[in-house]
Design a protein around this motif. Structure first.
Motif, PDB file in Angstrom:
ATOM      1  N   THR A   3     -14.429  13.104  20.455  1.00 55.41           N
ATOM      2  CA  THR A   3     -14.327  12.338  18.928  1.00 55.41           C
ATOM      3  C   THR A   3     -15.751  12.614  18.473  1.00 55.41           C
ATOM      4  O   THR A   3     -15.793  12.256  17.165  1.00 55.41           O
ATOM      5  CB  THR A   3     -13.990  10.918  19.095  1.00 55.41           C
ATOM      6  N   GLN A   4     -16.835  13.194  19.128  1.00 54.92           N
ATOM      7  CA  GLN A   4     -18.001  13.259  18.419  1.00 54.92           C
ATOM      8  C   GLN A   4     -17.877  14.229  17.245  1.00 54.92           C
ATOM      9  O   GLN A   4     -17.243  15.439  17.339  1.00 54.92           O
ATOM     10  CB  GLN A   4     -18.810  13.855  19.452  1.00 54.92           C
ATOM     11  N   ASN A   5     -18.344  13.724  16.079  1.00 54.15           N
ATOM     12  CA  ASN A   5     -18.430  14.615  14.958  1.00 54.15           C
ATOM     13  C   ASN A   5     -16.948  14.994  14.436  1.00 54.15           C
ATOM     14  O   ASN A   5     -16.799  16.180  13.799  1.00 54.15           O
ATOM     15  CB  ASN A   5     -19.342  15.869  14.846  1.00 54.15           C
ATOM     16  N   THR A   6     -16.160  14.295  14.556  1.00 59.14           N
ATOM     17  CA  THR A   6     -14.648  14.442  13.954  1.00 59.14           C
ATOM     18  C   THR A   6     -13.971  13.256  13.751  1.00 59.14           C
ATOM     19  O   THR A   6     -14.393  12.430  14.228  1.00 59.14           O
ATOM     20  CB  THR A   6     -13.883  15.786  14.760  1.00 59.14           C
ATOM     21  N   THR A   7     -12.579  13.423  13.102  1.00 63.79           N
ATOM     22  CA  THR A   7     -11.922  12.255  12.913  1.00 63.79           C
ATOM     23  C   THR A   7     -10.886  12.192  14.201  1.00 63.79           C
ATOM     24  O   THR A   7     -10.685  13.226  14.820  1.00 63.79           O
ATOM     25  CB  THR A   7     -10.857  12.391  11.926  1.00 63.79           C
ATOM     26  N   TRP A   8     -10.588  10.712  14.300  1.00 66.17           N
ATOM     27  CA  TRP A   8      -9.688  10.323  15.272  1.00 66.17           C
ATOM     28  C   TRP A   8      -8.098  11.394  15.190  1.00 66.17           C
ATOM     29  O   TRP A   8      -7.841  11.795  16.404  1.00 66.17           O
ATOM     30  CB  TRP A   8      -9.171   9.150  15.470  1.00 66.17           C
ATOM     31  N   LYS A   9      -8.038  11.768  14.025  1.00 67.49           N
ATOM     32  CA  LYS A   9      -6.683  12.464  13.875  1.00 67.49           C
ATOM     33  C   LYS A   9      -6.725  13.976  14.499  1.00 67.49           C
ATOM     34  O   LYS A   9      -5.884  14.376  15.063  1.00 67.49           O
ATOM     35  CB  LYS A   9      -6.384  12.692  12.451  1.00 67.49           C
ATOM     36  N   ASN A  10      -7.981  14.619  14.341  1.00 69.37           N
ATOM     37  CA  ASN A  10      -8.147  15.743  14.803  1.00 69.37           C
ATOM     38  C   ASN A  10      -8.222  15.763  16.613  1.00 69.37           C
ATOM     39  O   ASN A  10      -7.593  16.528  17.321  1.00 69.37           O
ATOM     40  CB  ASN A  10      -9.418  16.581  14.408  1.00 69.37           C
ATOM     41  N   VAL A  11      -8.847  14.712  16.901  1.00 64.00           N
ATOM     42  CA  VAL A  11      -8.923  14.529  18.378  1.00 64.00           C
ATOM     43  C   VAL A  11      -7.563  14.171  19.064  1.00 64.00           C
ATOM     44  O   VAL A  11      -7.140  14.625  20.155  1.00 64.00           O
ATOM     45  CB  VAL A  11      -9.745  13.100  18.865  1.00 64.00           C
ATOM     46  N   GLU A  12      -6.741  13.442  18.395  1.00 67.70           N
ATOM     47  CA  GLU A  12      -5.312  13.358  18.768  1.00 67.70           C
ATOM     48  C   GLU A  12      -4.587  14.598  18.898  1.00 67.70           C
ATOM     49  O   GLU A  12      -3.755  14.820  19.934  1.00 67.70           O
ATOM     50  CB  GLU A  12      -4.463  12.354  17.761  1.00 67.70           C
ATOM     51  N   LYS A  13      -4.587  15.673  18.197  1.00 67.81           N
ATOM     52  CA  LYS A  13      -3.921  16.864  18.372  1.00 67.81           C
ATOM     53  C   LYS A  13      -4.672  17.633  19.595  1.00 67.81           C
ATOM     54  O   LYS A  13      -3.756  18.216  20.286  1.00 67.81           O
ATOM     55  CB  LYS A  13      -4.432  17.569  17.086  1.00 67.81           C
ATOM     56  N   ALA A  14      -5.919  17.581  19.546  1.00 69.10           N
ATOM     57  CA  ALA A  14      -6.576  18.112  20.890  1.00 69.10           C
ATOM     58  C   ALA A  14      -5.805  17.569  22.171  1.00 69.10           C
ATOM     59  O   ALA A  14      -5.528  18.116  23.011  1.00 69.10           O
ATOM     60  CB  ALA A  14      -8.098  18.200  20.817  1.00 69.10           C
ATOM     61  N   LEU A  15      -5.993  16.040  22.308  1.00 64.12           N
ATOM     62  CA  LEU A  15      -5.438  15.455  23.464  1.00 64.12           C
ATOM     63  C   LEU A  15      -3.765  15.786  23.652  1.00 64.12           C
ATOM     64  O   LEU A  15      -3.324  15.813  24.736  1.00 64.12           O
ATOM     65  CB  LEU A  15      -5.491  13.941  23.050  1.00 64.12           C
ATOM     66  N   ALA A  16      -3.285  15.788  22.663  1.00 59.90           N
ATOM     67  CA  ALA A  16      -1.838  16.243  22.699  1.00 59.90           C
ATOM     68  C   ALA A  16      -1.726  17.641  23.274  1.00 59.90           C
ATOM     69  O   ALA A  16      -0.711  17.863  24.130  1.00 59.90           O
ATOM     70  CB  ALA A  16      -1.006  16.183  21.384  1.00 59.90           C
ATOM     71  N   ASN A  17      -2.437  18.499  22.871  1.00 58.75           N
ATOM     72  CA  ASN A  17      -2.398  19.812  23.581  1.00 58.75           C
ATOM     73  C   ASN A  17      -2.730  19.834  25.049  1.00 58.75           C
ATOM     74  O   ASN A  17      -1.877  20.537  25.846  1.00 58.75           O
ATOM     75  CB  ASN A  17      -3.421  20.928  23.046  1.00 58.75           C
ATOM     76  N   LEU A  18      -3.652  19.055  25.382  1.00 57.74           N
ATOM     77  CA  LEU A  18      -4.296  18.666  26.761  1.00 57.74           C
ATOM     78  C   LEU A  18      -2.877  17.958  27.620  1.00 57.74           C
ATOM     79  O   LEU A  18      -2.591  18.558  28.531  1.00 57.74           O
ATOM     80  CB  LEU A  18      -5.543  17.899  26.870  1.00 57.74           C
ATOM     81  N   GLU A  22     -10.652  25.923  25.699  1.00 54.83           N
ATOM     82  CA  GLU A  22     -11.221  26.243  24.105  1.00 54.83           C
ATOM     83  C   GLU A  22     -10.235  26.021  23.188  1.00 54.83           C
ATOM     84  O   GLU A  22     -10.175  25.415  22.088  1.00 54.83           O
ATOM     85  CB  GLU A  22     -12.071  27.575  24.028  1.00 54.83           C
ATOM     86  N   ALA A  23      -9.107  26.801  23.647  1.00 56.75           N
ATOM     87  CA  ALA A  23      -7.816  26.926  22.611  1.00 56.75           C
ATOM     88  C   ALA A  23      -7.138  25.818  22.450  1.00 56.75           C
ATOM     89  O   ALA A  23      -6.840  25.606  21.456  1.00 56.75           O
ATOM     90  CB  ALA A  23      -7.027  28.191  23.354  1.00 56.75           C
ATOM     91  N   LEU A  24      -7.132  24.827  23.651  1.00 57.80           N
ATOM     92  CA  LEU A  24      -6.392  23.824  23.426  1.00 57.80           C
ATOM     93  C   LEU A  24      -7.186  22.808  22.529  1.00 57.80           C
ATOM     94  O   LEU A  24      -6.484  21.941  21.912  1.00 57.80           O
ATOM     95  CB  LEU A  24      -5.968  23.263  24.792  1.00 57.80           C
ATOM     96  N   ILE A  25      -8.555  22.590  22.614  1.00 57.11           N
ATOM     97  CA  ILE A  25      -9.153  21.411  21.980  1.00 57.11           C
ATOM     98  C   ILE A  25      -9.771  22.064  20.881  1.00 57.11           C
ATOM     99  O   ILE A  25     -10.482  21.152  20.148  1.00 57.11           O
ATOM    100  CB  ILE A  25     -10.301  20.806  22.873  1.00 57.11           C
ATOM    101  N   ARG A  26      -9.370  23.310  20.218  1.00 54.91           N
ATOM    102  CA  ARG A  26      -9.831  23.703  18.877  1.00 54.91           C
ATOM    103  C   ARG A  26      -9.478  22.795  17.803  1.00 54.91           C
ATOM    104  O   ARG A  26     -10.455  22.461  17.066  1.00 54.91           O
ATOM    105  CB  ARG A  26      -9.135  25.036  18.545  1.00 54.91           C
ATOM    106  N   PRO A  27      -8.635  22.179  17.722  1.00 57.77           N
ATOM    107  CA  PRO A  27      -8.360  21.179  16.466  1.00 57.77           C
ATOM    108  C   PRO A  27      -9.558  19.994  16.535  1.00 57.77           C
ATOM    109  O   PRO A  27      -9.604  19.438  15.467  1.00 57.77           O
ATOM    110  CB  PRO A  27      -7.004  20.361  17.044  1.00 57.77           C
ATOM    111  N   SER A  28     -10.203  19.830  17.568  1.00 58.23           N
ATOM    112  CA  SER A  28     -11.155  18.831  17.543  1.00 58.23           C
ATOM    113  C   SER A  28     -12.446  19.290  16.968  1.00 58.23           C
ATOM    114  O   SER A  28     -13.515  18.405  16.801  1.00 58.23           O
ATOM    115  CB  SER A  28     -11.503  18.120  18.718  1.00 58.23           C
TER     116      SER A  28
END
Ligand code: SF4
Length: 224
Positions: A40-55, A75-81
């Protein structure tokens, strides 16, 4: 109760009445919470949710799994964050450190001050992330400070203009009972205010639940 404690208490009650329970942190268990705190550092929670969903889709929401995963895959999976190269390296380093320390169950045995020190030694984990992890993953009564809290505290003169993270944390910690539930909710409620009302420019004071506290309520030398 001191004047400052009374004010913080009244602020909490006003926020609680306005927003109700916040039920933080939005995570399924401490591992997911900590992973989210890094992402979540330097990004919105919405973007974090996408990365978490990928993981999650790849069964990678555990530190053991992350430690075993090639960096390029992470790297590929957490790219949205965002900042995905830096974050995947930090996540992998943290996962390895946790695995090498014996896992979260082992870290759980550390006293809060020692655990905080351990967390702060990990690359990319500063005071806000470390304290979020302590409060929301390890259920330790540690008050989390963020940019919103500093802004709100300074605008209301609960904090001096020069107050930093440590001073702000001291203000809340020394004037509130050290209760995990209270610290959990209070921080989440201040985030609501910061996001929706107390913007850096043009704060929405007129319809803010804290408008009743908008004048300096603490007089004299009361800021830390
Ligand atoms: S009343 Fe104004 S200054 Fe105070 S928290 Fe709300 S928006 Fe910020």
């Amino acid at each position: 109760m001191t004047e400052v404690a009374n004010i913080l208490n009244a602020v909490y009650n006003a926020l609680s009445a306005a927003f109700g329970p916040q039920n933080w942190w939005p995570a399924d268990g401490p591992e997911e919470m900590i992973i989210g705190a890094v992402l979540t550092q330097n990004t919105t929670w919405k973007n974090v949710e996408k990365a978490l969903a990928n993981l999650r889709d790849n069964n990678l929401l555990t530190f053991a799994a992350i430690a075993d995963t090639p960096l390029a895959e992470l790297e590929a999976l957490i790219r949205p964050s965002g900042y995905f190269r830096q974050k995947s390296q930090r996540l992998k380093d943290l996962a390895e450190a946790i695995v090498n320390a014996g896992g979260l169950a082992k870290l759980e045995n550390l006293a809060t001050a020692k655990l905080r020190k351990w967390l702060l030694k990990q690359k990319g984990i500063g005071p806000e992330t470390a304290d979020s992890i302590l409060l929301y993953a390890f259920a330790r009564p540690v008050f989390v400070i963020d940019a919103y809290t500093l802004r709100i505290g300074k605008r209301h003169k609960w904090l001096a203009e020069s107050a930093d993270y440590a001073k702000a944390q001291k203000l809340f910690s020394q004037n509130l009972p050290a209760e995990v539930r209270l610290f959990n909710e209070f921080h989440a409620l201040l985030v609501q205010i910061g996001k929706n009302f107390c913007r850096p420019r043009n704060p929405r004071c007129c319809d803010c639940p804290l408008s009743q506290f908008s004048r300096p309520l603490i007089t004299g030398k009361t800021s830390l």
